[in-house]
Write a protein that holds these residues in place. Sequence first.
Motif, PDB file in Angstrom:
ATOM      1  N   GLU A 315      -7.127   7.099   0.188  1.00 28.70           N
ATOM      2  CA  GLU A 315      -7.614   7.168  -1.333  1.00 28.70           C
ATOM      3  C   GLU A 315      -8.205   8.594  -0.950  1.00 28.70           C
ATOM      4  OE1 GLU A 315     -10.268   3.906  -0.547  1.00 28.70           O
ATOM      5  OE2 GLU A 315      -8.616   2.871  -2.241  1.00 28.70           O
ATOM      6  N   SER A 316      -8.151   9.505  -0.747  1.00 26.81           N
ATOM      7  CA  SER A 316      -8.353  10.884  -0.923  1.00 26.81           C
ATOM      8  C   SER A 316      -7.913  11.294  -2.324  1.00 26.81           C
ATOM      9  CB  SER A 316      -8.057  11.918   0.773  1.00 26.81           C
ATOM     10  OG  SER A 316      -6.845  11.790   0.206  1.00 26.81           O
ATOM     11  N   PRO A 317      -8.863  12.821  -2.730  1.00 31.32           N
ATOM     12  CA  PRO A 317      -8.546  13.106  -4.131  1.00 31.32           C
ATOM     13  C   PRO A 317      -7.138  13.896  -3.901  1.00 31.32           C
ATOM     14  CG  PRO A 317     -10.905  13.335  -3.011  1.00 31.32           C
ATOM     15  CD  PRO A 317      -9.887  12.791  -2.104  1.00 31.32           C
ATOM     16  N   ASN A 318      -6.485  14.894  -2.842  1.00 29.88           N
ATOM     17  CA  ASN A 318      -5.621  15.181  -2.941  1.00 29.88           C
ATOM     18  C   ASN A 318      -4.316  14.269  -1.327  1.00 29.88           C
ATOM     19  OD1 ASN A 318      -6.588  15.316  -0.441  1.00 29.88           O
ATOM     20  ND2 ASN A 318      -5.932  17.508  -0.733  1.00 29.88           N
ATOM     21  N   LEU A 319      -5.152  12.815  -1.428  1.00 29.28           N
ATOM     22  CA  LEU A 319      -4.032  12.626  -0.922  1.00 29.28           C
ATOM     23  C   LEU A 319      -3.114  13.175   0.195  1.00 29.28           C
ATOM     24  CD1 LEU A 319      -1.884  10.621  -4.008  1.00 29.28           C
ATOM     25  CD2 LEU A 319      -3.801   9.186  -2.350  1.00 29.28           C
ATOM     26  N   SER A 320      -3.931  13.745   0.946  1.00 30.86           N
ATOM     27  CA  SER A 320      -3.249  14.670   1.763  1.00 30.86           C
ATOM     28  C   SER A 320      -2.686  13.641   2.705  1.00 30.86           C
ATOM     29  CB  SER A 320      -4.267  15.346   2.826  1.00 30.86           C
ATOM     30  OG  SER A 320      -5.392  15.018   3.063  1.00 30.86           O
ATOM     31  N   ARG A 321      -3.492  12.816   3.722  1.00 30.22           N
ATOM     32  CA  ARG A 321      -2.461  12.364   4.272  1.00 30.22           C
ATOM     33  C   ARG A 321      -1.069  11.291   3.713  1.00 30.22           C
ATOM     34  NH1 ARG A 321      -1.694  10.899   9.058  1.00 30.22           N
ATOM     35  NH2 ARG A 321      -2.070   9.382  10.498  1.00 30.22           N
ATOM     36  N   ALA A 322      -0.677  10.765   2.821  1.00 26.70           N
ATOM     37  CA  ALA A 322       0.450  10.615   2.442  1.00 26.70           C
ATOM     38  C   ALA A 322       1.259  10.982   2.251  1.00 26.70           C
ATOM     39  CB  ALA A 322      -0.101   9.756   0.911  1.00 26.70           C
ATOM     40  N   LYS A 329       8.649  11.942   7.325  1.00 30.36           N
ATOM     41  CA  LYS A 329       9.337  10.829   7.124  1.00 30.36           C
ATOM     42  C   LYS A 329      10.501  10.790   5.793  1.00 30.36           C
ATOM     43  CE  LYS A 329       8.347   8.398  10.303  1.00 30.36           C
ATOM     44  NZ  LYS A 329       8.246   6.909  10.526  1.00 30.36           N
ATOM     45  N   VAL A 330      10.327  11.379   4.824  1.00 32.43           N
ATOM     46  CA  VAL A 330      11.068  11.962   4.272  1.00 32.43           C
ATOM     47  C   VAL A 330      11.885  13.393   4.053  1.00 32.43           C
ATOM     48  CG1 VAL A 330      11.523  11.978   1.578  1.00 32.43           C
ATOM     49  CG2 VAL A 330      10.384  10.310   2.376  1.00 32.43           C
ATOM     50  N   GLY A 331      11.170  14.874   4.507  1.00 40.23           N
ATOM     51  CA  GLY A 331      11.282  15.567   5.045  1.00 40.23           C
ATOM     52  C   GLY A 331      11.435  16.795   3.348  1.00 40.23           C
ATOM     53  N   HIS A 332      10.142  16.111   2.420  1.00 43.20           N
ATOM     54  CA  HIS A 332       9.678  16.786   1.293  1.00 43.20           C
ATOM     55  C   HIS A 332       8.152  16.874   0.567  1.00 43.20           C
ATOM     56  CE1 HIS A 332      13.780  16.798  -0.471  1.00 43.20           C
ATOM     57  NE2 HIS A 332      14.344  15.654  -0.005  1.00 43.20           N
ATOM     58  N   GLU A 333       8.014  17.911   0.180  1.00 45.83           N
ATOM     59  CA  GLU A 333       6.801  18.189   0.073  1.00 45.83           C
ATOM     60  C   GLU A 333       6.006  17.996  -0.798  1.00 45.83           C
ATOM     61  OE1 GLU A 333       3.973  21.298   1.313  1.00 45.83           O
ATOM     62  OE2 GLU A 333       3.294  19.675   0.949  1.00 45.83           O
ATOM     63  N   LEU A 334       5.641  16.352  -1.595  1.00 48.60           N
ATOM     64  CA  LEU A 334       5.738  15.994  -2.981  1.00 48.60           C
ATOM     65  C   LEU A 334       4.635  16.585  -3.178  1.00 48.60           C
ATOM     66  CD1 LEU A 334       6.489  12.323  -2.039  1.00 48.60           C
ATOM     67  CD2 LEU A 334       8.531  14.831  -2.884  1.00 48.60           C
ATOM     68  N   ALA A 335       4.786  16.838  -5.050  1.00 46.13           N
ATOM     69  CA  ALA A 335       3.687  17.011  -5.692  1.00 46.13           C
ATOM     70  C   ALA A 335       2.442  16.166  -5.287  1.00 46.13           C
ATOM     71  CB  ALA A 335       4.186  16.913  -7.205  1.00 46.13           C
ATOM     72  N   LEU A 336       1.718  16.139  -5.807  1.00 47.24           N
ATOM     73  CA  LEU A 336       0.026  15.114  -5.892  1.00 47.24           C
ATOM     74  C   LEU A 336       0.480  13.541  -6.822  1.00 47.24           C
ATOM     75  CD1 LEU A 336      -2.132  14.362  -5.117  1.00 47.24           C
ATOM     76  CD2 LEU A 336      -2.956  15.370  -6.773  1.00 47.24           C
ATOM     77  N   GLU A 337       1.615  14.161  -7.995  1.00 47.03           N
ATOM     78  CA  GLU A 337       1.441  12.988  -9.216  1.00 47.03           C
ATOM     79  C   GLU A 337       2.753  12.246  -8.309  1.00 47.03           C
ATOM     80  OE1 GLU A 337       0.495  12.340 -11.835  1.00 47.03           O
ATOM     81  OE2 GLU A 337      -1.295  13.683 -11.218  1.00 47.03           O
TER      82      GLU A 337
END
Length: 434
Positions: A315-322, A329-337
């Motif tokens: 639940e961190s503001p930048n969702l760094s763990r997720a 696992k997915v191999g993409h650096e996803l945007a926060l949204e």
Amino acid sequence: MAFNEEQFKAIKAEFVIDGERLQEIAASFRQDLQLGLRDVTLSSMRMLKSYVGLPSGKETGEYLALDFGGTNVRVSLIRLDGDGKFEILKRVGRPLIVPGQYDYICKDATAEQMFDFIAGLIDEAIDGDRNTKYYLGHTFSFPSTQTNLNNARLIIWTKEFATQGVEGEVANDLLSAALKRRGADNVEPVAVLNDTVAVLLSAAYKTPDTFIGSIYATGHNTCYLEPSIHDPDCFGSGGMILNLECGNFMKLMPNRFDKEYDERSEKPGEQRFEKMVSGRYMGELLGMAIAELLGEKGKQYNLSSIDMSMMILDESPNLSRATDILMAKVGHELALEDVKKVRELAAAIVIRSARLAAASFVAIVWQRAGSGKIVRQHVAVDGSVYEKMPLAKENIVKAMSELLGEDSSQVDTILDNGGSGLGAAIAAAMAVQA
Ligand code: GLC
């Protein structure tokens, strides 16, 4: 590339079960149960006899308990002291698969290899003792046809197990043969039971008014005490516990992800309910949804339910763990949204799973009550999803109260941690002390 908003909403909606649908699923589960009680071939569930009812709580003595039903096999030496009391004297465990080293659950493994490995673990639990007589209860958590408390023949592997030479065989015959090969025939298997049955026995030993037992983990399944079945070969009281094998419940509407996953699973067409509910599959469903959103439909990412739970818990503001989990696992650096959307999807999949499990519990409560009042009772549940997956337990409670309305204060769910082992020892005691 950012996720398409419309596509995201449509995918998320596929995993939502509203109140009306929930009622329909519970009613349809109850109907399937009633059909099966009349004639088991009419139900989509196997509704297997266990040859055991409830324990008295007075069972005593030392027993070996083998818990075999997931990737970890555990053996415990348990002393039952009666009055719901017990002590675990020794406990050993080992995975059936260590990537790169060995794998006893794949297609190439044989029954002998698998059961020799298990016999080795039993031997470790008794420190190689060849003099003491040990009675063993075996929690064998796969659909099996029983002819008595000690004889269970595996109908079909579930949970993606594929070891050769076990389907169609009697589990404790394979186990006894392996113990013999090892020279450990002072260990005598006397009872075999499903993990759901073990959880019910274990919970009922400690907490009266428990009639339903469930596993909510890698696999999902539920059993309950059916008062109308009486059999001279059945141990214990109150009727006979039926292992529903409700993972195979079919009378519900899978979405297109469920269908697609099923088609590429080890056993297409089987265990459709389990593939929507249990921990083994939730990460796969999430992965399929993400692949569509990323425009790489069909790609597999190997997301596990543990990954899901860690993402939901972030639940961190930048969702760094997720974000890190998705990167790995997915191999993409996803945007926060987009990471937020993945978390929403993960939550929707968990909530759907919990609502389905709750619908099945309530269906059984209704069935046991018949036209009478719903009595005060507990539903015993064990398993990592129930225990650790965020949102699971609270959504079971919420969905059960939606379904039960004013009766909801009569029924609660209780965690029966480790019930698979304790229940096996109780079943062994029931067999030996009867
Ligand atoms: C699978 C098995 C069932 C077991 C459940 C939980 O559904 O078929 O026997 O109870 O997993 O381990």
